[in-house]
Design an enzyme around this catalytic site. Structure first.
Site, PDB file in Angstrom:
ATOM      1  N   LYS A 126      68.384  55.880  86.175  1.00  0.00           N
ATOM      2  CA  LYS A 126      67.896  56.616  87.344  1.00  0.00           C
ATOM      3  C   LYS A 126      68.160  58.114  87.179  1.00  0.00           C
ATOM      4  CE  LYS A 126      68.396  56.951  92.381  1.00  0.00           C
ATOM      5  NZ  LYS A 126      67.062  56.887  92.960  1.00  0.00           N
ATOM      6  N   CYS A 140      58.349  62.096  91.410  1.00  0.00           N
ATOM      7  CA  CYS A 140      58.731  61.698  92.764  1.00  0.00           C
ATOM      8  C   CYS A 140      58.098  62.602  93.804  1.00  0.00           C
ATOM      9  CB  CYS A 140      60.249  61.686  92.906  1.00  0.00           C
ATOM     10  SG  CYS A 140      60.977  60.273  92.068  1.00  0.00           S
ATOM     11  N   LYS A 158      56.914  61.511  82.691  1.00  0.00           N
ATOM     12  CA  LYS A 158      56.468  60.577  83.738  1.00  0.00           C
ATOM     13  C   LYS A 158      55.541  61.306  84.703  1.00  0.00           C
ATOM     14  CE  LYS A 158      58.184  57.001  86.865  1.00  0.00           C
ATOM     15  NZ  LYS A 158      59.367  56.222  87.229  1.00  0.00           N
TER      16      LYS A 158
END
Lengths: 434, 442
Positions: free
Chosen positions: A45, A139, A177
């Protein structure tokens, strides 16, 4: 049993199933449990820069769209990156990697968009012995307000710049990502490629509000009467993610760029589909959060069985096999004619095909007094809606009409040759068929 | 415990209170919130759904099930009650296995229908727990209608008439309303005094006056009802019981199954209800099954249900037959009583084996005897006290599809009227439709 050993960017793992950067990979305890359960790798994470850790809300972090029997169809979260001390995370990563040398450990990172911040953290990560890094440009909540996460991922120039810094200051593979909260996914992918990325991973979560509490008139999850958009993931996002994966896999500019597929992967079949569309491996989160780490056992056995049935001996055998069959609408064969056919043996006379076709489509399903349902070929445009709303699988099928026969709807003979929009007479820009 | 299942004679307290209470608990437990959502989700929302067609009251089943699945059971209940004001009782007693659930496409597809009955109970229980009913009376019309019988037909008729704004007087022979819902039907299908609660809830619409202890022919005359009211609806059911027509029928402890059931339903304390060690029930309908099963549940050691024809001819559904056997009732098909004889303190019933050839019943010549402390007769009921001036057809009051009798001011429905199955739900449909027909003439 097929060998599932995966080699992604030179990083080997016993299978292509990694846990995505998310709550399940936030600390040593969970990651050890994951490895014991059989996961091939984890993306730890997201770590942030050194200093006081980020803080999370102390109310609910998740919201869910439920299907029947409270099946989790979509999950949304407003949790931020790790809220644990950087050095504690780094020590744990080092320990776990040492104990599980055959598993992949990738470290997800998110620090401010300044070269100094990246230069500071990369040597620390290098020291853990982890196999690579994943740049969290995805995110959509919280951190994006501070100029990180998807705020970077939405600006291809930033992606390229940060990727380049990382490649210059870190020796192992760099995975970027991507956020899906963007119009054309190929642009950030190409930017990552230009920056030297070894791979892209996608998708990160989608901006979302999963539900509204109609009593207090606030989005859920609700924190003291207010809510904010969160990141949406789980089975519901799989179709969106797979389309984005396929765009990168088939675009000439980005074709060949390794992809780690993410988005609603729950079973071996989901994984195989992603890989067929060009992903070298896959990352899982929601399914693990719903059912626990044990689900990887089904993924392993299912993928092995399918590979054996298909004669694949390595997972790389089928990566990208479906990519050549993903095309633009304009190249679809307009001379391919099918008609729906209802199997009277399988029909349970629910009439859903009739309601769907009669009310919302082409009035091609006929209903008799005694509830026998049949297709009127003269009206059937082969839309497939009846097939999809029928509760009995394979009761209604689309049957290809043989070339040379007459399509009762158009009264035209079905042609044998391929004919698409590019050569169609109604297309003002049609090119002459050769 | 002093008494046991094996204790001879006709006695109470064969089982302890705990066992009795378990035995007479809800046959089908109510669905919980989550169970209801899962059960509702199985509905395919069929086009022109077969389940609706199979329901005598034509409840919009796909709609009410969908309303449960979207978290609005109150709206669901309103969908049900607008077609069937006794939807709560019907959810409990309807033989759904031969009606809506038999027609369910999932029954055809996989032998497991959507649980329509239990879902209907879930929705109706929810709304009824809120005490108010979703219907209001229209402005009073000043018209008055007499309803004879406070059973399902009469109550459905009275309620519908009340919604139209008419004043209704319900004349009921007993001291309590509900008809077979209250006095018939096995106790485990209607627990916790549901029939009376439902009656009170139904009456809360207003405009309905109950007159108890008023039986037609017994002081109450059709002519005077016609004179006092603008229309009359007859829904008094069948108060007579068919005779066995065999020797010994008049012996003590040869009784009507309906009386046994009524007494049991009215009993305050099941441990004081008497039952024989050996019980023989003669008949093949729901009443026969209800009497046999309840005898067994009270603690009778051996209960035989004897029916003169084969399994396939039995009025009780296959489900009901299986329920009986699962509770330990022995069903003997193809046997007819010839004689009931006294055998010491008990009885002995002699049966002839029968066969059916081309629909015609005959005896095979063989016979057998069963010991019995009690014999329950359940071979059908008969119309008693029908006004002589009305046309009668097959022992029932002749009616047309609107429930109109041969008298222009008189309608009839439920078991006392011709046509239709002898089901609560059929009675409700007939009462309701007669009310609409009456309203159209007023």
């Amino acid at each position: 049993m097929a060998d599932l050993t995966s080699n992604f960017l030179g990083i080997t793992s016993p299978n292509p199933f990694w846990l995505a950067s998310a709550p399940p990979t936030d600390k040593e305890y969970n990651v050890r449990r994951a490895f014991e359960a059989g996961w091939g790798g984890v993306v730890w994470k997201t770590l942030g820069e050194d200093g006081p850790p980020v803080v999370n809300v102390n109310g609910p972090r998740y919201g869910v769209v439920h299907g029947a029997d409270r099946r989790v169809l979509g999950l949304n979260n407003i949790e931020l990156i790790t809220d644990r001390d950087l050095h504690q995370n780094l020590e744990e990563i080092k320990r776990v990697k040492a104990d599980y040398p055959d598993r992949a450990i990738i470290v997800s990172l998110m620090v401010p968009c300044e070269e100094g911040a990246w230069k500071a953290i990369l040597p620390l990560v290098e020291d853990t012995g982890a196999d690579g890094i994943e740049l969290n440009f995805g995110c959509p909540h919280g951190m994006a307000e501070r100029g990180m996460g998807s705020a970077v991922g939405q600006v291809p120039e930033y992606i390229e710049m940060v990727t380049r810094w990382c490649k210059e200051n870190y020796s192992k593979p760099v995975i970027v990502k991507l956020t899906p909260n963007i119009t054309d996914i190929r642009k950030p992918a190409a930017a990552a490629m230009r920056g030297g990325a070894d791979a892209v991973s996608l998708i990160n979560t989608i901006n979302s509000i999963v539900s509204v509490d109609l009593d207090i008139m606030a989005p859920e999850p609700t924190i003291d009467g207010k809510g904010t958009h969160g990141g949406y993931c789980g089975p519901a996002v799989k179709p969106i993610a797979m389309s984005m994966v396929s765009e990168i896999a088939r675009d000439p500019e980005t074709a060949g760029l390794p992809i780690s597929g993410i988005g609603g992967i729950t079973t071996w079949r989901d994984a195989a589909e992603y890989m067929a569309l060009g992903c070298g491996n896959v990352q899982v989160c929601t399914a693990a959060m719903t059912y626990g780490f044990k689900i990887v056992q089904e993924m392993i056995s299912g993928l092995s069985q399918w590979m054996d049935e298909k004669g694949h001996t390595a997972v790389s055998d089928f990566v990208g096999m479906a990519v050549p069959n993903v095309t633009d609408w304009q190249y679809l064969n307009l001379n391919y004619v099918t008609k729906a056919m209802i199997s009277q043996d399988d029909c349970i006379s629910c009439g859903r095909c009739f309601a769907a076709c009669e009310d919302t489509s082409h009035q091609a399903v006929l209903m008799s007094e005694d509830r026998v349902f049949t297709v009127n070929d003269a009206e059937c445009v082969a839309c497939n809606l009846c097939v999809e709303v029928c509760p009995v699988e394979n009761c209604i099928t689309m049957v290809e009409q043989a070339p040379g026969t007459v399509d009762e709807r158009t009264n035209k003979v079905v042609e044998n040759e391929h004919g698409d929009w590019t050569t169609h007479p109604n297309n003002p820009g049609a090119v002459a068929a050769e | 415990m002093a008494n046991a299942t094996s204790t001879s004679g006709i006695i109470s307290g064969r089982l302890d209170r705990k066992v009795l209470s378990d035995n007479f608990d809800d046959l089908h437990a109510p669905l919980g919130e989550h169970e209801a959502l899962v059960a509702a989700d199985r509905c395919y929302f069929c086009h022109d759904a077969p389940c609706m067609t199979a329901c005598p009251t034509e409840i919009d089943i796909p709609l009410f099930v969908r309303q449960i699945s979207t978290g609005t059971p109150e709206a669901s209940a309103k969908t049900i009650f607008s077609q069937n004001i006794l939807g709560g009782m019907c959810a409990r007693v309807c033989p759904t296995e031969t009606l809506c659930e038999q027609a369910c496409v999932r029954e055809i597809a996989e032998g497991k229908p959507v649980e329509i009955g239990r879902l209907q109970r879930f929705a109706t229980d929810k709304l009824m727990a809120q005490s108010h009913q979703p219907f209001e009376r229209a402005k009073p019309t000043g018209k008055s209608v007499a309803v004879v019988g406070a059973g399902p037909a009469g109550l459905a008729c009275a309620h519908r008439l009340a919604t139209f704004g008419h004043d209704v007087t319900v004349y009921e022979a007993r001291q309590k309303g509900g008809g077979l819902n209250e006095f018939g039907i096995a106790a485990y299908k209607s627990v916790d005094g549901f029939a009376q609660r439902e009656l009170d809830w139904l009456l809360s619409i207003g405009g309905i006056t109950m007159a108890y202890g008023e039986a037609l022919g017994d002081g109450l005359l059709l002519d005077s009802l016609k004179a006092e009211h603008d229309a009359v609806f007859l829904g008094m059911g069948l108060s007579g019981v068919n005779a066995l027509r065999c020797e010994g029928e008049d012996l003590d402890n040869v009784v009507d199954a309906v009386s046994f059931i009524a007494d049991l339903r009215q009993a305050e304390d099941l441990s004081r209800v008497e039952v024989g060690r050996n019980v023989v029930v003669i008949g093949g309908g729901m009443t026969a099954v209800d009497a046999a099963v309840q005898s067994k549940l009270l603690g009778a050691q051996d209960v035989a249900l004897v029916y003169r024809r084969g399994k396939e001819n039995m009025g009780a559904s296959v489900y009901e037959q299986e329920l009986a056997t699962s509770k330990g009732v022995r069903i003997i098909y193809n046997a007819q009583p010839m004689k009931v004889a006294r055998n010491g303190k008990a009885l002995s019933v002699e049966f002839a084996y029968t066969k059916t050839k081309k629909g015609k019943l005959s005896r095979t010549g063989e016979s057998f005897s069963l010991p019995a402390d009690q014999v329950f007769k359940a071979i059908g009921q008969a119309l008693l006290g029908a006004p002589e001036e009305l046309a009668i057809d097959g022992g029932k009051i002749t009616v047309d599809e609107h429930g109109r009798t041969s008298d222009a001011l008189v309608w009839a429905g439920g078991d006392c009227a011709s046509g239709g199955d002898d089901l609560t739900v059929t009675a409700v449909a007939e009462g309701r439709d007669a009310a609409t027909s009456i309203h159209a003439t007023l």
